[in-house]
Design a protein around this motif. Structure first.
Motif, PDB file in Angstrom:
ATOM      1  N   SER A  66      23.555 -32.203 -24.906  1.00 32.45           N
ATOM      2  CA  SER A  66      23.437 -32.135 -23.449  1.00 32.45           C
ATOM      3  C   SER A  66      23.443 -30.701 -22.943  1.00 32.45           C
ATOM      4  O   SER A  66      22.878 -30.410 -21.887  1.00 32.45           O
ATOM      5  CB  SER A  66      24.574 -32.928 -22.785  1.00 32.45           C
ATOM      6  N   LYS A  67      24.085 -29.785 -23.688  1.00 32.10           N
ATOM      7  CA  LYS A  67      24.171 -28.393 -23.272  1.00 32.10           C
ATOM      8  C   LYS A  67      23.100 -27.511 -23.908  1.00 32.10           C
ATOM      9  O   LYS A  67      23.009 -26.322 -23.611  1.00 32.10           O
ATOM     10  CB  LYS A  67      25.558 -27.826 -23.625  1.00 32.10           C
ATOM     11  N   SER A  68      22.293 -28.097 -24.789  1.00 31.16           N
ATOM     12  CA  SER A  68      21.274 -27.311 -25.482  1.00 31.16           C
ATOM     13  C   SER A  68      20.040 -27.123 -24.613  1.00 31.16           C
ATOM     14  O   SER A  68      19.856 -27.798 -23.594  1.00 31.16           O
ATOM     15  CB  SER A  68      20.880 -27.991 -26.793  1.00 31.16           C
ATOM     16  N   ASP A  69      19.161 -26.224 -25.046  1.00 28.31           N
ATOM     17  CA  ASP A  69      17.900 -25.989 -24.345  1.00 28.31           C
ATOM     18  C   ASP A  69      16.796 -26.939 -24.810  1.00 28.31           C
ATOM     19  O   ASP A  69      15.680 -26.884 -24.298  1.00 28.31           O
ATOM     20  CB  ASP A  69      17.445 -24.541 -24.571  1.00 28.31           C
ATOM     21  N   ASN A  70      17.105 -27.754 -25.793  1.00 25.91           N
ATOM     22  CA  ASN A  70      16.119 -28.698 -26.322  1.00 25.91           C
ATOM     23  C   ASN A  70      16.034 -29.900 -25.380  1.00 25.91           C
ATOM     24  O   ASN A  70      16.962 -30.707 -25.307  1.00 25.91           O
ATOM     25  CB  ASN A  70      16.538 -29.149 -27.726  1.00 25.91           C
ATOM     26  N   ASN A  71      14.915 -30.031 -24.681  1.00 23.45           N
ATOM     27  CA  ASN A  71      14.784 -31.081 -23.679  1.00 23.45           C
ATOM     28  C   ASN A  71      13.972 -32.280 -24.148  1.00 23.45           C
ATOM     29  O   ASN A  71      13.603 -33.130 -23.331  1.00 23.45           O
ATOM     30  CB  ASN A  71      14.166 -30.505 -22.406  1.00 23.45           C
ATOM     31  N   ALA A  72      13.691 -32.354 -25.455  1.00 21.97           N
ATOM     32  CA  ALA A  72      13.037 -33.560 -25.962  1.00 21.97           C
ATOM     33  C   ALA A  72      13.991 -34.739 -25.809  1.00 21.97           C
ATOM     34  O   ALA A  72      15.208 -34.599 -25.967  1.00 21.97           O
ATOM     35  CB  ALA A  72      12.657 -33.370 -27.435  1.00 21.97           C
ATOM     36  N   PRO A  73      13.481 -35.927 -25.475  1.00 25.91           N
ATOM     37  CA  PRO A  73      14.352 -37.100 -25.334  1.00 25.91           C
ATOM     38  C   PRO A  73      15.168 -37.341 -26.604  1.00 25.91           C
ATOM     39  O   PRO A  73      14.696 -37.099 -27.728  1.00 25.91           O
ATOM     40  CB  PRO A  73      13.357 -38.243 -25.088  1.00 25.91           C
ATOM     41  N   LEU A  74      16.392 -37.812 -26.428  1.00 23.64           N
ATOM     42  CA  LEU A  74      17.286 -38.101 -27.540  1.00 23.64           C
ATOM     43  C   LEU A  74      17.311 -39.605 -27.783  1.00 23.64           C
ATOM     44  O   LEU A  74      17.595 -40.389 -26.873  1.00 23.64           O
ATOM     45  CB  LEU A  74      18.699 -37.600 -27.229  1.00 23.64           C
ATOM     46  N   PHE A  75      17.007 -40.003 -29.002  1.00 18.41           N
ATOM     47  CA  PHE A  75      17.095 -41.407 -29.390  1.00 18.41           C
ATOM     48  C   PHE A  75      18.357 -41.606 -30.226  1.00 18.41           C
ATOM     49  O   PHE A  75      18.523 -40.968 -31.266  1.00 18.41           O
ATOM     50  CB  PHE A  75      15.862 -41.823 -30.206  1.00 18.41           C
ATOM     51  N   VAL A  76      19.244 -42.461 -29.748  1.00 17.29           N
ATOM     52  CA  VAL A  76      20.466 -42.805 -30.486  1.00 17.29           C
ATOM     53  C   VAL A  76      20.195 -44.138 -31.179  1.00 17.29           C
ATOM     54  O   VAL A  76      20.011 -45.171 -30.518  1.00 17.29           O
ATOM     55  CB  VAL A  76      21.683 -42.912 -29.555  1.00 17.29           C
ATOM     56  N   VAL A  77      20.141 -44.123 -32.499  1.00 17.93           N
ATOM     57  CA  VAL A  77      19.740 -45.308 -33.258  1.00 17.93           C
ATOM     58  C   VAL A  77      20.923 -45.843 -34.050  1.00 17.93           C
ATOM     59  O   VAL A  77      21.892 -45.135 -34.315  1.00 17.93           O
ATOM     60  CB  VAL A  77      18.560 -44.989 -34.203  1.00 17.93           C
ATOM     61  N   GLY A  78      20.823 -47.095 -34.443  1.00 16.09           N
ATOM     62  CA  GLY A  78      21.884 -47.726 -35.216  1.00 16.09           C
ATOM     63  C   GLY A  78      21.895 -49.216 -34.980  1.00 16.09           C
ATOM     64  O   GLY A  78      21.183 -49.736 -34.107  1.00 16.09           O
ATOM     65  N   ALA A  79      22.720 -49.911 -35.755  1.00 11.02           N
ATOM     66  CA  ALA A  79      22.807 -51.368 -35.644  1.00 11.02           C
ATOM     67  C   ALA A  79      23.396 -51.773 -34.299  1.00 11.02           C
ATOM     68  O   ALA A  79      23.935 -50.953 -33.557  1.00 11.02           O
ATOM     69  CB  ALA A  79      23.662 -51.933 -36.785  1.00 11.02           C
TER      70      ALA A  79
END
Length: 451
Positions: free
Chosen positions: A13-26
């Motif tokens: 959230s604090k990084s400059d990387n603005n690509a969407p974040l996908f949180v994956v898992g069961a």
């Protein structure tokens, strides 16, 4: 309950990387809980949560949207909030809106700065589409059931973590009473498992019977969900049969998954779609046999021989209806408790190095006797590391490892995970490590670091 993923989410959230974040898992492992923890603690009233399973106005108006500016404008219209690039946008169950999911890569191409998190139980399969998500267009974090590290936090024994880390750093035994307490806590964890809802109920009610019912309910939920995104009725049946048979094979001395035991005419190719579908849901782990134990192990894989484990050791104990007394004391359950220990060790290792970097090895001696090494991984020097897992007192024998070391001089170091305290056999270069310490060992680039 403290989750280790929370720190990763905050860093993103604090990084400059603005690509969407996908949180994956069961399913039901706490993805939404962790993301909402980030939203409520760091974004306060500047976040919006949209669940596409609700099939509400957001679903109806966003499901066909492909232009990022149109997506944002629609969310503003429905929410009546002046959403700008300082906001966090959370899309839950995004697999329900395929067009919108695919269009998220355009947020990067349009150089938009919105922080977007996407959740979904079946994204592992969907994100393999490289045409939809080219390199650099998304970020990805995988969440697992809670591990023993998180269990210590949840049960308020996290002050013991430093004792474990110190013994790993010095390779010296932990103080006896602390070692015994950690073993006892681990046996509790092997029974309860790491599903957040199960653990939460146990901590609040201290009722193992209710905990067992919670796990059985989750198992039934998983069995229902297994077929949710599978169109072939034949594959649906195969998936359920595979999932139901995991305890049967893990309880045997040679716990290799034999398709022919379920169906005499079965071949791997007939079940490959069903197996891959199960793997995509993240509710099972599959590890392959290697033909030789020489590195690189990935080049020696024999995909026709494999083992399948649950993503959480608590499911195995629930299927065998085991409590801690049986786990520790019953000789009749010797093979079963060994399988639970294996499932636990594998689950911890998967979170550190990924399941594709874990194999097992079987071999025959000159008299045609069969031996098996529970797991094989590689260290930071590119060497193969055989791993044996022993549940019980100090009198166990490592027959397969002894035979391997006798016949294979290329093995420079090996590990035995057991209930014993820390010890290093300098003559045979064997690390004896308590099972409770596996998740605290040092790893880098999907390899274990051993001096």
């Amino acid at each position: 309950m403290k989750r280790l993923i929370n720190d990763k989410l905050y860093e993103w959230s604090k990084s400059d990387n603005n690509a969407p974040l996908f949180v994956v898992g069961a399913r039901q492992i706490g993805k939404t809980y962790s993301v909402m923890h980030l939203a409520e603690n760091y974004y306060k009233d500047k976040y919006i949560y949209i669940n596409f399973l609700d099939k509400d106005e957001y679903y109806k108006l966003l499901k066909d949207k492909t232009n990022p500016n149109d997506i944002i404008q629609t969310i503003r219209l429905i929410s009546r909030k002046n959403i700008d690039e300082s906001w966090l946008i959370i899309f839950d169950e995004i697999q329900e809106v395929e067009d919108l999911k695919t269009s998220l890569k355009l947020f990067v191409e349009y150089n938009l700065k919105y922080k977007i998190i996407c959740l979904g139980s079946y994204l592992g399969n969907m994100l393999n589409d490289k045409s939809s998500f080219p390199v650099g267009k998304i970020n990805r974090i995988e969440l697992f059931p809670m591990n023993f590290h998180e269990f210590l936090y949840a049960t308020k024994y996290d002050h013991l973590i430093e004792n474990i880390k110190e013994s790993i750093a010095t390779n010296k035994p932990i103080d006896g009473p602390i070692h015994e307490k950690l073993n006892s806590l681990l046996y509790d964890f092997m029974i309860i498992g790491g599903m957040p809802r199960v653990l939460y109920n146990y901590i609040n009610n201290n009722n193992l019977l209710e905990t067992m019912e919670n796990k059985r309910s989750l198992i039934n939920d998983y069995k229902t969900d297994i077929t949710k995104y599978i169109s072939s009725n034949n594959d649906k049946l195969k998936c359920q049969t595979l999932y139901d048979n995991i305890p049967v094979f893990l309880s045997k001395e040679n716990n290799k998954f034999k398709l022919s035991s379920m169906d005499k005419t079965a071949r791997y190719l007939n079940y490959s779609n069903a197996i891959e579908s199960l793997l995509a849901t993240k509710i099972i782990y599959k590890i392959n046999n290697v033909k030789t134990i020489s590195p690189p192990l990935k080049m020696k894989v024999n995909e026709s021989e494999f083992k399948i484990y649950y993503n959480d050791c608590g499911f195995l104990s629930a299927n065998f209806n085991i409590n801690q007394d049986i786990l520790i004391n019953s000789e009749e359950y010797k093979d079963i408790r060994g399988s639970i220990a294996e499932n636990y060790i594998l689950s911890e290792l998967v979170q550190k190095i990924g399941v594709s970097n874990i194999n097992y090895y079987s071999f025959r001696d000159s008299s045609n006797n069969m031996y098996e090494i529970d797991f094989c991984i590689e260290n930071n020097k590119g060497q193969s590391i055989p791993i044996e897992i022993k549940f019980g007192d100090d009198n166990f024998k490592t027959k397969s490892l002894n035979k391997l070391l006798l016949n294979n001089e290329s093995i420079k170091v090996s590990i035995v995970f057991s209930s014993k305290n820390f010890h290093y056999d300098s003559d045979r270069k064997i690390y004896y490590i308590p099972m409770y310490a596996v998740g605290f060992l040092n790893f880098i680039d999907n390899r274990i670091i051993l001096e």
